[in-house]
Scaffold this active site. Sequence first.
Site, short mmCIF file in Angstrom:
data_model
loop_
_atom_site.label_atom_id
_atom_site.label_comp_id
_atom_site.label_asym_id
_atom_site.label_seq_id
_atom_site.Cartn_x
_atom_site.Cartn_y
_atom_site.Cartn_z
N ASP A 392 0.86 -1.16 0.00
CA ASP A 392 0.00 0.00 0.00
C ASP A 392 0.91 1.22 0.00
O ASP A 392 2.10 1.11 0.29
CB ASP A 392 -0.84 -0.07 1.28
CG ASP A 392 -1.73 1.13 1.41
OD1 ASP A 392 -2.28 1.56 0.39
OD2 ASP A 392 -1.87 1.63 2.54
N THR A 394 -0.10 4.95 1.09
CA THR A 394 -0.30 5.88 2.18
C THR A 394 -0.20 5.16 3.52
O THR A 394 -0.87 4.17 3.74
CB THR A 394 -1.67 6.55 2.06
OG1 THR A 394 -1.86 6.85 0.70
CG2 THR A 394 -1.73 7.80 2.90
N PHE A 529 -11.68 22.67 -7.44
CA PHE A 529 -10.72 21.71 -7.98
C PHE A 529 -11.45 20.51 -8.55
O PHE A 529 -12.46 20.08 -8.04
CB PHE A 529 -9.82 21.26 -6.82
CG PHE A 529 -8.82 20.24 -7.20
CD1 PHE A 529 -7.57 20.63 -7.65
CD2 PHE A 529 -9.11 18.89 -7.08
CE1 PHE A 529 -6.64 19.68 -7.98
CE2 PHE A 529 -8.17 17.95 -7.42
CZ PHE A 529 -6.94 18.35 -7.87
N LYS A 790 -7.10 -4.90 -5.28
CA LYS A 790 -5.83 -5.24 -4.64
C LYS A 790 -5.76 -6.74 -4.42
O LYS A 790 -4.74 -7.38 -4.71
CB LYS A 790 -5.72 -4.53 -3.28
CG LYS A 790 -5.49 -3.04 -3.39
CD LYS A 790 -5.25 -2.43 -2.01
CE LYS A 790 -4.98 -0.95 -2.11
NZ LYS A 790 -4.63 -0.34 -0.84
N ASN A 813 -8.58 -0.78 3.97
CA ASN A 813 -8.72 -1.08 2.55
C ASN A 813 -7.69 -2.08 2.07
O ASN A 813 -7.77 -2.58 0.97
CB ASN A 813 -8.67 0.20 1.72
CG ASN A 813 -7.42 1.00 2.03
OD1 ASN A 813 -6.77 0.76 3.06
ND2 ASN A 813 -7.06 1.91 1.17
#
Lengths: 1187, 381
Positions: A392, A394, A529, A790, A813
């Site tokens: 992963d 982060t 944004f 994943k 996650n």
Amino acid sequence: MTHLVCCVSAEEERRVRANDREYNEKFQYASNCIMTSKYNIITFLPVNLFEQFQEVANTYFLFLLILQLIPQISSLSWFTTIVPLALVLSITAVKDATDDYFRHKSDNQVNNRQSQVLIRGSLQNEKWMNVRVGDIIKLENNQFVAADLLLLSSTEPHGLCYIETAELDGETNMKVRQSVSVTSELGDPNNLASFDGEVVCEPPNNKLDRFSGTLYWREKKYSLTNQNMLLRGCVLRNTEACYGLVIFAGPDTKLMQNSGRTKFKRTSIDRLMNTLVLWIFGFLVCMGMILAVGNAGWEKEVGSLFQSYLAWDTPVNNFLFSAFLSFWSYVIILNTVVPISLYVSVEVIRLGHSYFINWDQQMFCSQCNTAAEARTTTLNEELGQVEYIFSDKTGTLTQNIMTFNKCSINGQSYGDLTDPLETQLDFSLFNPLADPDFCFYDDKLLESVKVGDSCTHEFFRLLSLCHTVMSEEKSEGELVYKAQSPDEGALVTAARNFGFVFRSRTPGTITTTEMGRTVTYSLLAILDFNNIRKRMSVIVRNPEGRIRLYCKGADTVLLERLHPCNQEVMSITSDHLNEYAADGLRTLALAYRDLSEDEWEAWSESHRFADKATDCREDRLAAAYEEVEQNMMLLGATAIEDKLQEGVPETIAVLSLANIKIWVLTGDKQETAVNIGYSCKMLTDDMTEVFIISGHTVQSVRQELRRARERMIELSRGSGGGVGKQLHGSPLPPPLPLSNLMDNISGEFALVINGHSLAHALEADMEAEFVSTACACKAVICCRVTPLQKAQVVELIKKRKKAVTLAIGDGANDISMIKSAHIGVGISGQEGIQAVLASDYSFSQFRFLQRLLLVHGRWSYLRMCRFLCYFFYKNFAFTMVHFWFGFFCGFSAQTVYDQYFITLFNIVYTSLPVLAMGIFDQDVPDHRSLEYPKLYEPGQLNLLFNKREFFICIAQGIYTSVVLFFVPYAVLSNATQSNGVPLADYQTFAVTTATALVIVVSVQIVLDTGFWTVFNHVFVWGSLGSYFIIMFALHSQTLFRIFPNQFHFVGSAQSTLLQPVVWLTIALATAICIVPVLAFRFLKLDLKPQLSDTVRYTQLVRQKRRKPPEGRLGARGGSRRSGYAFAHQEGFGELITSGKNMRLSSLALASFASRHSSSWIDTLRRKKHTHTPPSTSGEKTTRLSET
Amino acid sequence: MMASSYSAKDEDGHITVSGPGGGTLRNKKPENTAFKQQRLPAWQPILTAGTVLPAFFIIGLIFIPIGIGLYVTSNNIKEFEIDYTGDDTSSPCYNCAKNFSWNNTKSCTCTIPFQLDQPYESNVFMYYGLSNFYQNHRRYVKSRDDSQLNGNIDSLKVGASSPMASRKKKKPSKECEPYASIDNKPIAPCGAIANSMFNDTLKLFYNDPNGTSVPIPLTSTGIAWWTDKHVKFRNPVGTNSNLTAVFQGTVKPVNWHRPVYELDTDPENNGFINEDFIVWMRTAALPTFRKLYRIIQKKNNMAPTLPRGNYTLVVDYNYPVRSFEGRKRMILSTISWMGGKNPFLGIAYITVGSVCFFLGVVLLVIHHKYGNRNNSANISN
């Protein structure tokens, strides 16, 4: 509405009526009591024994035990089997009981948590386990949600409430939940007590992001979605209190539904071992057959004639029946080739290795006070065989902390750290509002602010205005920023420290303190944004009335929209941007544009028009934004460092030297992911090519993959790689199988694939192409992947490459991937601990991975392999002697040894030395295996224990058994004691062979052990000693006098071992067994030394010429690559201008900031102070004064 | 095996996650002990040319002299063996062997003349040897009752017919079946081993050159293990010391001619402690074996125990072996410190020693020619 037919087994829909326990009880919904334990005191013994006998091995030994009770078959006493079996069963039972005890404890702890339940109009404290479906419960800030709730009302306006779902899905940002408007008005407990709405919804399921249901209340229907739900496991944040209706409780909650039962992971050694045990079993049956045939022949030819001296047993009337019985008798005595102690020993060794992992100081993180933890004790040796790591990003590679690192203002770059000893700037004198945690080292920038450089001022003014950050002021000057993305927080904080302090905002104004002077700008528009625009702008009017547009965004889009007069600054700035990008920093370009009143009016009109459009609103808005973001003046650029965890690039370098392929799977955007890829040196500028797959259709993805492969082949042919030669060899390059061709790719390639492309690539017909392309690359980055993807990627590699995979992650996650990989590693610390709980190993820093794999994994694998080799060898040497003896004893299943020796051989005489080797052995010391990552390779190639090695062990064992039988046979058959008594009696023979066996296997373990700790010495010499002591005890007169029928061997030990001939025989047998092994080992070591042998040798001769691992570190060239990456989401601009979130009450924010260590605000505040432990909750929850 | 991944305390995660480094939290840092950090001091042997090659030479240099010593010793031992099975028509025992019947009460005697070429000095040991006799068969080996042989009076009791009584009174162990009892009377000694006891009688006569035949005195004690004679085998001690009375109520094994209490006249060598019996009861490991029968004690220092010359072996032929193609032998042997004649051990030692030495040389050559022991300089990554 009254369906009394309620299905417990297959619930089709769920009906819940608020405040009506009687009604809800009809459906027998699960209560909120969770139970993860398996046994209670009464059921433990039967259930546990039942489970244990489901294991084939245990049943097999039970079967043997039953066979031994038949007198005609029994060739061994019953205790030879029951003693080890009882030992094994009780060890396992104790372990199971301990595990279950802890589960009981944690169940109790959770079930007994307090929650406030609304009962008959008043709030009462109830234990969690007593909460029922249909109850209304009150949650307070920072409390865990006790069950899956329908949000009814909240203290926040509009029935909003904020939750943190890190425990559930791993996302750290807060999420907003809103109650249905009719219930949000209910407010206080009295109204809620009379609420009698009924919810009809889907049955319990494990989908975290979906909920559909309907609320019936006062004759009206309201549809319910996931937006209205608070799920168990979430934490309430920023919200004083809220009320919810329990919809799913206990095991029905989505959290529990998700946590399902996991597959029991087995290591490849385990699987191999099971195969081998089956083979050995087949071998055993063959041996039994051969001996049974022999028995038939013997009984027919000899035994029948010998009947005058030895009659057949009563039921036996012909030689065939005798042979049948002899088969089973031989199965019993030969069963020690698969000793029951094998499984226990393997478990013990793994347990030992797990403890070593837990105890390793070098995997202890002192900042977070967390030691590494082996959560499963069954996978250790697989750590030494990993080929693919799926990581992963982060929280695993990065700390999720952004720091303002460098900037370029008007062509001047700041923040280059020339002198590492330069002191950190002290902002407090200059600016009382400065954030004390902010670090910056270049005082030129501060000087430039102080002297009032207009560009610099404008630069920071932009940063203080153009954002969507919310601020709270606890007390005067104590600002707390709440940014939606950490990059933005870093920018605003930078501006704050350089004198442009963002103080507060309303939907229409922004108040700042610029160089000590409070200025209020009116906020005319936020041009929000999004991922396509890659920029955001604000239009503000300053107190003087000048209207200015401030814009920040990706250099690629922003530099195109500059005024032509910026050419010069632009070229310098883009050079700077490239430098920053090469350093792996995240860059943003900043620009402004002055707008005249007329221009503003005109644009504002068109914007309003676009905003109100019903169709294609997005496109129209974008077009309107595009219109005004033109002809801007470049101010400069910022560079933000997404702080990597400590030692990440080094770890990755070492791991890739160890031939481990690292794939990064992240939910982040492509830019962010690529950026991190560069900063942790997975991607480098000197890579031959980085392929980016981002097609949206099956066709385009296929094409892109194909193109990448063609490129690779072409390039590696160009560079004269293996493929090139292959192709040149034949005039017409034959269509080589895809995999063959791709395996020989040389050159450094990288692949970046997007989530939506990955979805196509993972389809059945394309996965082969994808795997062959991806596996030819040095680095693979998958971005924007879902947790499911994943797991799919991991499964794909497991399936296609048959390689050992390891997944490492920290968030919920990552759970799916952690569970599906062979080994799951959880990073503990940042994002909750769900990942850790699903993992097999956990520690707090990515860099510990290299130690886990290269040191612990390698050792575990080595030890396990050595253990297994020796163990099989030892038992074959031990058992096969019976086989040879069979040919001399009429195939009667007479054992060679005393039955006590057979019982004790595996559990006493030879168990501890091999255990000590399995636990303590080291071929090279830990720092060496980190220094030479190539030492890891034998594990990946499965070299130390495979079918070939197994056969070698077996052959050695059989050879030893031949020697052990025939040397005493040849010597003793004619020998006599020195008093003339022949030595060829059965008991002397048994003692001689047994002693020779114990000595030979001890010498062999002495040869095998490479690391003689005090334990090895104690165990080896102790075992040998214990053999003699126990033998003399068992052959003693004392025991014989008590049980004359049990100890036939009285006096054999001393009578035998006093004979010099016996010792000469033992010495001879030992020499014949060991000398070839010694010669073979020496030759192998001398002619074909393994790397580990060489390292060991150099260690020995103390030539300590350290050589640092030659990494791919350092090399960085100038590249033309955008460093833009911005972890920002769309939509916050709108939320601000609507003012909806403006009462993020000060209370909520303050306590929010303090509670959760991983929240963005904390990370911001702690910033550079990562070396201090994170602050805790308690002390800072004091309420803020209202500003 | 399935495991539930969810543990309830999980939701508490953050509470357990560390706080502000304040003294309240236990420091979880693992102890820095050599054991836990796997830094135990250790001896790390390694097979280098410097250790292995000398080892081979040393083994060779130790084994070869030992082997030579053993071989020489073994060669100095004199052994004489004669087969008297009587299979062959020319054999003096042919008639005895052929006419054997279990019902013969009178034993058949045959005389076998033989000649010793060398004088036998010091004590001479006389053995009988059997071939193709499976004393190591599982059913044979276990067919004995050590408790009975150890003098346990209960094992000599009459087996009771009622189950109630059998619980109180033991009888010969079940292992002895089918040689445990006859007509409900226990057999003493019970079991297949005892039943098949070797019962040929061997006598030696020296044929003096002057024509007289001198019987050679044979000692029949001191041929069993000390522990067997004094610990393992004991006569049952009944109310009176008369063996005949003690064995009252038992029957002799089927194949025996005399009951156990009449094996010898010497009370110290009678009953269960008769040494011939004890020797037989120590079962052989292999189907071809020899057992010590008698010892011919050295009489004086001057004359050899058995001078060279002609001898006669007189056999009371009681023991049938022809039915299962067995052979019977008589062996005379002198003895040394290492026991009887045993050429194999010496030859084996010489062979192993030479092989080691040779291996040492070969390995030395290989090591010098091809050995590529890397030095640290060229460890490649």
